[in-house]
Design a protein around this motif. Sequence first.
Motif, PDB file in Angstrom:
ATOM      1  N   LEU A 197       0.831  -1.205   0.000  1.00  0.00           N
ATOM      2  CA  LEU A 197       0.000   0.000   0.000  1.00  0.00           C
ATOM      3  C   LEU A 197       0.868   1.259   0.000  1.00  0.00           C
ATOM      4  O   LEU A 197       0.510   2.265  -0.620  1.00  0.00           O
ATOM      5  N   THR A 198       2.003   1.208   0.655  1.00  0.00           N
ATOM      6  CA  THR A 198       2.919   2.355   0.624  1.00  0.00           C
ATOM      7  C   THR A 198       3.394   2.631  -0.798  1.00  0.00           C
ATOM      8  O   THR A 198       3.474   3.793  -1.227  1.00  0.00           O
ATOM      9  N   ALA A 204       2.329   6.287  -1.541  1.00  0.00           N
ATOM     10  CA  ALA A 204       3.476   7.195  -1.482  1.00  0.00           C
ATOM     11  C   ALA A 204       4.295   7.170  -2.753  1.00  0.00           C
ATOM     12  O   ALA A 204       5.173   8.019  -2.946  1.00  0.00           O
ATOM     13  N   GLY A 205       4.000   6.220  -3.621  1.00  0.00           N
ATOM     14  CA  GLY A 205       4.706   6.118  -4.890  1.00  0.00           C
ATOM     15  C   GLY A 205       3.826   6.517  -6.055  1.00  0.00           C
ATOM     16  O   GLY A 205       3.778   7.664  -6.483  1.00  0.00           O
ATOM     17  N   ARG A 206       3.073   5.538  -6.552  1.00  0.00           N
ATOM     18  CA  ARG A 206       2.343   5.773  -7.805  1.00  0.00           C
ATOM     19  C   ARG A 206       1.277   6.841  -7.708  1.00  0.00           C
ATOM     20  O   ARG A 206       1.151   7.696  -8.596  1.00  0.00           O
ATOM     21  N   LEU A 207       0.482   6.843  -6.636  1.00  0.00           N
ATOM     22  CA  LEU A 207      -0.581   7.839  -6.538  1.00  0.00           C
ATOM     23  C   LEU A 207      -0.014   9.243  -6.361  1.00  0.00           C
ATOM     24  O   LEU A 207      -0.532  10.203  -6.936  1.00  0.00           O
ATOM     25  N   GLU A 208       1.040   9.374  -5.579  1.00  0.00           N
ATOM     26  CA  GLU A 208       1.655  10.702  -5.431  1.00  0.00           C
ATOM     27  C   GLU A 208       2.220  11.193  -6.762  1.00  0.00           C
ATOM     28  O   GLU A 208       2.133  12.389  -7.077  1.00  0.00           O
ATOM     29  N   ARG A 209       2.774  10.300  -7.547  1.00  0.00           N
ATOM     30  CA  ARG A 209       3.306  10.720  -8.854  1.00  0.00           C
ATOM     31  C   ARG A 209       2.185  11.094  -9.816  1.00  0.00           C
ATOM     32  O   ARG A 209       2.343  12.006 -10.629  1.00  0.00           O
ATOM     33  N   GLY A 269      -5.774   3.232  14.748  1.00  0.00           N
ATOM     34  CA  GLY A 269      -4.600   4.099  14.635  1.00  0.00           C
ATOM     35  C   GLY A 269      -3.319   3.361  14.321  1.00  0.00           C
ATOM     36  O   GLY A 269      -2.222   3.913  14.506  1.00  0.00           O
ATOM     37  N   ASN A 270      -3.445   2.126  13.804  1.00  0.00           N
ATOM     38  CA  ASN A 270      -2.260   1.306  13.540  1.00  0.00           C
ATOM     39  C   ASN A 270      -1.926   1.149  12.059  1.00  0.00           C
ATOM     40  O   ASN A 270      -1.029   0.378  11.715  1.00  0.00           O
ATOM     41  N   TRP A 271      -2.651   1.841  11.186  1.00  0.00           N
ATOM     42  CA  TRP A 271      -2.356   1.746   9.759  1.00  0.00           C
ATOM     43  C   TRP A 271      -1.231   2.720   9.424  1.00  0.00           C
ATOM     44  O   TRP A 271      -1.351   3.925   9.675  1.00  0.00           O
ATOM     45  N   LEU A 272      -0.142   2.196   8.886  1.00  0.00           N
ATOM     46  CA  LEU A 272       1.019   3.002   8.544  1.00  0.00           C
ATOM     47  C   LEU A 272       1.223   3.044   7.036  1.00  0.00           C
ATOM     48  O   LEU A 272       1.068   2.041   6.350  1.00  0.00           O
ATOM     49  N   VAL A 273       1.575   4.208   6.524  1.00  0.00           N
ATOM     50  CA  VAL A 273       1.972   4.376   5.126  1.00  0.00           C
ATOM     51  C   VAL A 273       3.312   5.091   5.127  1.00  0.00           C
ATOM     52  O   VAL A 273       3.440   6.186   5.678  1.00  0.00           O
ATOM     53  N   GLY A 274       4.313   4.457   4.556  1.00  0.00           N
ATOM     54  CA  GLY A 274       5.650   5.026   4.577  1.00  0.00           C
ATOM     55  C   GLY A 274       6.188   5.168   5.983  1.00  0.00           C
ATOM     56  O   GLY A 274       6.965   6.082   6.271  1.00  0.00           O
ATOM     57  N   GLY A 275       5.763   4.286   6.882  1.00  0.00           N
ATOM     58  CA  GLY A 275       6.247   4.318   8.255  1.00  0.00           C
ATOM     59  C   GLY A 275       5.545   5.302   9.161  1.00  0.00           C
ATOM     60  O   GLY A 275       5.844   5.384  10.354  1.00  0.00           O
ATOM     61  N   LEU A 276       4.576   6.074   8.632  1.00  0.00           N
ATOM     62  CA  LEU A 276       3.861   7.073   9.425  1.00  0.00           C
ATOM     63  C   LEU A 276       2.400   6.678   9.574  1.00  0.00           C
ATOM     64  O   LEU A 276       1.785   6.169   8.624  1.00  0.00           O
ATOM     65  N   PRO A 277       1.794   6.889  10.732  1.00  0.00           N
ATOM     66  CA  PRO A 277       0.389   6.537  10.926  1.00  0.00           C
ATOM     67  C   PRO A 277      -0.535   7.426  10.098  1.00  0.00           C
ATOM     68  O   PRO A 277      -0.275   8.620   9.935  1.00  0.00           O
ATOM     69  N   LEU A 320      -7.102   5.440   0.217  1.00  0.00           N
ATOM     70  CA  LEU A 320      -5.859   5.868  -0.423  1.00  0.00           C
ATOM     71  C   LEU A 320      -5.738   7.393  -0.439  1.00  0.00           C
ATOM     72  O   LEU A 320      -4.664   7.947  -0.166  1.00  0.00           O
ATOM     73  N   THR A 321      -6.835   8.075  -0.738  1.00  0.00           N
ATOM     74  CA  THR A 321      -6.780   9.541  -0.815  1.00  0.00           C
ATOM     75  C   THR A 321      -6.707  10.181   0.566  1.00  0.00           C
ATOM     76  O   THR A 321      -6.183  11.296   0.709  1.00  0.00           O
ATOM     77  N   THR A 322      -7.230   9.503   1.583  1.00  0.00           N
ATOM     78  CA  THR A 322      -7.071  10.013   2.952  1.00  0.00           C
ATOM     79  C   THR A 322      -5.593  10.075   3.309  1.00  0.00           C
ATOM     80  O   THR A 322      -5.092  11.094   3.831  1.00  0.00           O
ATOM     81  N   ALA A 323      -4.880   9.001   3.022  1.00  0.00           N
ATOM     82  CA  ALA A 323      -3.434   9.000   3.265  1.00  0.00           C
ATOM     83  C   ALA A 323      -2.724  10.019   2.387  1.00  0.00           C
ATOM     84  O   ALA A 323      -1.779  10.697   2.825  1.00  0.00           O
ATOM     85  N   LEU A 324      -3.178  10.159   1.142  1.00  0.00           N
ATOM     86  CA  LEU A 324      -2.576  11.113   0.220  1.00  0.00           C
ATOM     87  C   LEU A 324      -2.730  12.544   0.729  1.00  0.00           C
ATOM     88  O   LEU A 324      -1.776  13.340   0.673  1.00  0.00           O
ATOM     89  N   ALA A 325      -3.917  12.888   1.234  1.00  0.00           N
ATOM     90  CA  ALA A 325      -4.153  14.249   1.734  1.00  0.00           C
ATOM     91  C   ALA A 325      -3.264  14.567   2.932  1.00  0.00           C
ATOM     92  O   ALA A 325      -2.847  15.716   3.122  1.00  0.00           O
ATOM     93  N   LEU A 326      -2.975  13.555   3.734  1.00  0.00           N
ATOM     94  CA  LEU A 326      -2.078  13.752   4.867  1.00  0.00           C
ATOM     95  C   LEU A 326      -0.636  13.950   4.418  1.00  0.00           C
ATOM     96  O   LEU A 326       0.098  14.782   4.965  1.00  0.00           O
ATOM     97  N   ARG A 327      -0.236  13.204   3.400  1.00  0.00           N
ATOM     98  CA  ARG A 327       1.150  13.244   2.951  1.00  0.00           C
ATOM     99  C   ARG A 327       1.444  14.453   2.071  1.00  0.00           C
ATOM    100  O   ARG A 327       2.564  14.952   2.056  1.00  0.00           O
TER     101      ARG A 327
END
Length: 418
Positions: A183-184, A188-193, A340-348, A217-224
């Motif tokens: 998922l990272t 953090a890779g394809r969707l960010e690009r 609160g345990n889902w991590l993307v790129g090592g960050l919650p 996926l977009t929730t994590a994207l908005a945070l990153r």
Amino acid sequence: MTALRGDGTPLRRGPRPLGLHLNLVMATLLSSSAGLPLLRSGLLPWKPPLGPRAEDLRRQIALAERRPGNGPNGAEDLRRAVDRETRRRIDAFLTGVERYRHHPYRRDLADPPVLWTEGATRLLDYGHGAGRPVLFVPSLVNRHYILDLSPGKSLMRWMAGQGFRPLLVDWGTPGPLERRYSLTDYIAGRLERALDAVVEESGRPVPVVGYCMGGLLTTALALRRPKSVAGLVLLATPWDFHAEDAATARRAAAFFQPYGPLLERWGELPTDALQALFAQLDPLLALKKFTQFARMAPDSRAAEAFVALEDWLNDGVPLVAAVARDALAGWYGRNDTAAGNWLVGGLPVDPARIRVPTLALIPEKDRIVPPASAMALPKVIPNAQMIVPPLGHIGMVVSAGAQTGVWKPLAEWLAATG
């Protein structure tokens, strides 16, 4: 070898997995006659909430067997009547399946231009370069074109007609590269690009819209990438997977376990395995759907709409191994998201830290993502707005009420967010 219809086109494979649906329907219907003696004697086990209904059914059976005119063999007459009804329902179901598999409809919408591509993934530009860009992100386990299903049921084409430039992620079918993804890697890779490509093209931050798993996926994207995201829209996005029925969520995780040893070899969870998982949500849905389809005129608009949607449902894609483990064992089994345990790129992934304007559209009749699961997400996002249309999970984007209940509120919110 692929089976062909009379005109040489491939015979449909669905409803997938066909063997599972056939077995479920046959086992359920054929058990009716066998269950009569147990029901009559009171030995048939029922869940406690169904006890009063079961007792009422027993009384009705006893009355039917003693009704004047039924003769001395009332019990045998009832058994024969149940047998006839069982055969009728089996015939209606099989007729519906056969008509679906041979129906002449084929989706023939041409794809719009491709703005960006990487590996199996494409970014489709429904605005043809014009309008305010909006990035739409679908699930990884279903084809993107549920948002562009047919000429009259295309959120993408409708949005383009409202002056927007809808850009839809088509994840494609996982290849050798994607089978190594987590998922990272996807977020953090394809969707960010993909987001970078849209921002570079437009010269400003863009709103992102996630549908179902795409909303996670977009929730994590908005945070990153808060400086690149102008707004976040969540369509039927789960968050608290144990909110309404933790037992069902855990069963989904348990369903995954037998495939664990094979995932490393396959590199993915096959489409039919995923379809079997979804079938657990309503084991008799196929019986209901195809029995109803058998009653439709084959050349009617209703029949064509049914086939279009069913074709999309059966045109699924595999879920790569690492994502399958995270989604089924992590989200469904452990409820990592709400815990609160889902991590993307090592960050919650902590939605309480989201600062971009957010809208959640949560269909109140959703049987795939329980409303309580979806409502848990905007409740922790600061100042998030929530709309609850009286629609279902898929109906919110393709039903007759989708334009009024979802499309227009979505367009109005996007326009208001600047």
